[in-house]
Design a protein around this motif. Structure first.
Motif, PDB file in Angstrom:
ATOM      1  N   SER A 139       0.796  -1.235   0.000  1.00  0.00           N
ATOM      2  CA  SER A 139       0.000   0.000   0.000  1.00  0.00           C
ATOM      3  C   SER A 139       0.822   1.275   0.000  1.00  0.00           C
ATOM      4  O   SER A 139       0.257   2.362   0.074  1.00  0.00           O
ATOM      5  CB  SER A 139      -0.932   0.007   1.217  1.00  0.00           C
ATOM      6  OG  SER A 139      -1.802  -1.098   1.175  1.00  0.00           O
ATOM      7  N   VAL A 143       0.864   4.409   4.126  1.00  0.00           N
ATOM      8  CA  VAL A 143      -0.053   3.466   4.784  1.00  0.00           C
ATOM      9  C   VAL A 143       0.729   2.518   5.684  1.00  0.00           C
ATOM     10  O   VAL A 143       0.290   2.186   6.793  1.00  0.00           O
ATOM     11  CB  VAL A 143      -0.864   2.687   3.733  1.00  0.00           C
ATOM     12  CG1 VAL A 143      -1.733   1.628   4.400  1.00  0.00           C
ATOM     13  CG2 VAL A 143      -1.718   3.643   2.918  1.00  0.00           C
ATOM     14  N   ALA A 306       3.676   1.726  -4.280  1.00  0.00           N
ATOM     15  CA  ALA A 306       2.308   1.523  -3.797  1.00  0.00           C
ATOM     16  C   ALA A 306       1.424   1.023  -4.926  1.00  0.00           C
ATOM     17  O   ALA A 306       1.596   1.394  -6.088  1.00  0.00           O
ATOM     18  CB  ALA A 306       1.760   2.831  -3.247  1.00  0.00           C
ATOM     19  N   ALA A 310      -4.534  -2.205  -3.559  1.00  0.00           N
ATOM     20  CA  ALA A 310      -4.147  -2.750  -2.257  1.00  0.00           C
ATOM     21  C   ALA A 310      -4.254  -1.690  -1.173  1.00  0.00           C
ATOM     22  O   ALA A 310      -4.656  -1.981  -0.035  1.00  0.00           O
ATOM     23  CB  ALA A 310      -2.724  -3.294  -2.329  1.00  0.00           C
ATOM     24  N   ALA A 311      -3.902  -0.446  -1.502  1.00  0.00           N
ATOM     25  CA  ALA A 311      -3.978   0.625  -0.511  1.00  0.00           C
ATOM     26  C   ALA A 311      -5.414   0.860  -0.064  1.00  0.00           C
ATOM     27  O   ALA A 311      -5.691   1.017   1.135  1.00  0.00           O
ATOM     28  CB  ALA A 311      -3.376   1.904  -1.089  1.00  0.00           C
ATOM     29  N   ALA A 314      -6.508  -2.087   2.058  1.00  0.00           N
ATOM     30  CA  ALA A 314      -5.836  -2.069   3.356  1.00  0.00           C
ATOM     31  C   ALA A 314      -6.455  -1.032   4.283  1.00  0.00           C
ATOM     32  O   ALA A 314      -6.668  -1.295   5.476  1.00  0.00           O
ATOM     33  CB  ALA A 314      -4.346  -1.790   3.169  1.00  0.00           C
TER      34      ALA A 314
END
Length: 552
Positions: A139, A143, A306, A310-311, A314
């Motif tokens: 991320s 993050v 990043a 996914a960021a 998450a």
């Protein structure tokens, strides 16, 4: 010009010529692979290393014998003795106590009642936490940094008695229609389980592309084993809530039998059975640890770019997980300032409730550091040095309860007398989990130091880098050991020194709950110190930790 052979000199092609003229061939062939040998990374014939490593191992071995081996033999002997202290002399009755344990069945009922909660915490720590760590790792730096701080703060929310008391009071005050359940404990401890699991998972993710599968699986496997052992030794929530009502937890059965002297032999026999289960789990964890060649390195560097998807995932899961954890922690956080009935001498409380555990933690972690350096850095048995940890493995996951009778017997003025009242340090002369972790750390740092020397780094600089990378880890383990020892409700109740737990148990019997004593379990100054230390380590040290497996 070509020289002709002189008189009496055989021609060059004469078969009787013993030594023929060497004709160089270009380019020259490479030298044999074994012609030049580089410096050995692990010289097994290095007498100084072997002697130094074995010499240092004497310290943890002596501590281990005093803290675990001798008490184990004494516990087994006590489990075969008459089951009440009304007898003046200790009389062996063979396996009668064990037969009663099996015929009674209460011990195994207690384990069965814990099966569901254990499954929940294993899923959280060995499945959900690695998945969250995978998302967080992908991320981006921002993050990752925020997540590490939040999960580190969640991990230090370990105060079983205070959490349980505040939760039980809140259910009464809020007039909740749902009765308290042993599953509530899984929610109260979720911050610690997920926090440690995510932080360990992030370290495993840093092993690099193509090399992280092994570390991730090994960390998840070790987490599952540790959580099973921890769940089997659940005590604080059951002690304060009386749950599960049908069958107390195994630790509660052991302590009640020893504490009140009604069936000491049977209770100690239950401790031996629990010790056997924990020994199997400890051996399994040690074999996985050694076979995987697990090591910890301290390596700065970027963790990759990043990934937006996914960021987003998450952040969403992080908010959801922290919301659930916060709902369980909120009753405790809202009562942080509530002391017991009457004025509280906070300095007296901190000095007695945390001072002696601090001394015990310093001894246990210090001894483990010496042993870890001997096995991980000096490696007296070469590449097989990790396997020496198998000698300590049966006691790797053993808490205070299984050996409580032997420890009380050791400090009691009268043999066989378990009524001991006083401020006694936890008898943990070596922290075996720290021994394993120090071995992994020093193994990774020693590989890095030797590689630096092979590349021409000055020995002093390589040694300084080793120390610089190791000392924060030692502080981290010392803080963790102190938190565990200061919250060891089993030892505190066994020696009648449980000021905080007694105050909270008394508060649960009061109708107004005005003096809950929740603040006694985790005094605000201590909590603030832990929060600052956790945040500092999460920012400056934890991002550099790497878990690796396989060959160096």
């Amino acid at each position: 010009m070509v020289l002709q052979p002189g008189a009496g000199t055989p021609p060059p092609d004469d078969p009787t010529l013993a030594i023929r003229q060497a004709r160089p061939v270009w380019p020259l062939p490479p030298p044999p692979a074994n012609q030049f040998t580089g410096p050995q990374i692990q010289p097994r014939t290095d007498a100084a290393r072997v002697a130094g490593g074995i010499g240092l191992l004497v310290v943890p071995i002596v501590a281990f014998v005093l803290a675990y081996l001798v008490p184990t033999f004494r516990t087994i002997a006590l489990s075969r003795a008459e089951g009440s202290r009304i007898f003046d002399e200790e009389q062996s009755i063979g396996p009668a106590n064990y037969e009663e344990v099996f015929s009674e069945g209460l011990f195994f009922d207690g384990i069965a009642h814990l099966a569901g909660p254990i499954a929940v915490i294993v899923f959280a720590g060995a499945v959900l936490a690695p998945f969250l760590a995978w998302l967080v790792h992908r991320s981006g730096a921002g993050v990752r940094g925020v997540s590490r701080v939040l999960w580190a703060l969640a991990a230090v929310s370990f105060t079983p008695a205070a959490l349980s008391t505040a939760w039980l009071i809140e259910r009464v005050v809020s007039e909740s229609s749902r009765e308290a359940s042993v599953y509530d404990w899984t929610g109260l401890i979720a911050g610690v389980v997920l926090g440690l699991g995510v932080l360990a998972g992030l370290a495993a993710q840093r092993a690099g592309d193509g090399r992280r599968t092994g570390p991730v699986l090994v960390v998840a496997g070790l987490s599952a084993i540790v959580l099973v052992a921890t769940g089997l030794q659940t005590f604080a929530f059951g002690s304060l809530s009386g749950l599960p009502a049908g069958a107390p937890t195994p630790v509660a059965q052991i302590l009640d039998g020893i504490h009140f002297g009604l069936s000491e032999g049977v209770a100690i026999a239950k401790g031996v059975l629990l010790l056997c289960i924990l020994a199997v789990l400890g051996l399994g964890a040690a074999v996985l640890f050694a076979a995987a060649r697990l090591r910890i390195d301290v390596e700065p560097g970027p963790d990759g770019p990043a990934r937006p998807a996914a960021a987003v995932a998450a952040v969403v899961l992080l908010i959801a997980a922290l919301a659930v954890i916060g709902s369980f922690l909120s009753p405790w956080l809202s009562r942080l300032g509530e002391g017991g009935e009457g004025e509280t001498d906070w300095w007296f409380l901190i000095r007695h409730a945390w001072g002696r555990p601090l001394a015990a933690s310093a001894i246990g972690v210090g001894t483990a550091l010496i042993g870890g350096f001997a096995l991980g850095a000096l490696r007296p048995f070469g590449a097989a040095s990790r396997w020496a940890l198998l000698a300590f493995a049966p006691w790797l996951l053993v808490g205070s309860a299984p050996l409580a009778a032997a420890h009380l017997d050791a400090i009691s003025p009268e043999p066989g007398e378990f009524l001991v009242i006083g401020w006694y340090m936890p008898r943990v002369w070596i922290a075996i989990p720290a021994l394993f972790l120090f071995t992994a750390l020093f193994w990774g740092l020693e590989d890095r130091r030797r590689a630096a020397l092979a590349q021409g780094a000055p020995p002093r600089a390589a040694r300084a880098a080793f120390i610089k990378a190791a000392w924060p880890f030692a502080v981290l383990l010392l803080l963790a050991a102190l938190l565990v020892n200061a919250n060891d409700l089993v030892w505190q109740q066994a020696t009648w020194q449980d000021l905080a737990g007694s105050a909270m148990a008394f508060a649960l019997e009061e109708p107004d709950f005005e003096h809950s004593g929740v603040a006694l379990g985790y005094p605000v100054p201590v909590l603030a110190g832990y929060a600052l230390a956790a945040a500092a380590l999460a920012i400056w040290y934890l991002p550099r930790l790497v878990v690796r497996t396989g060959r160096s």
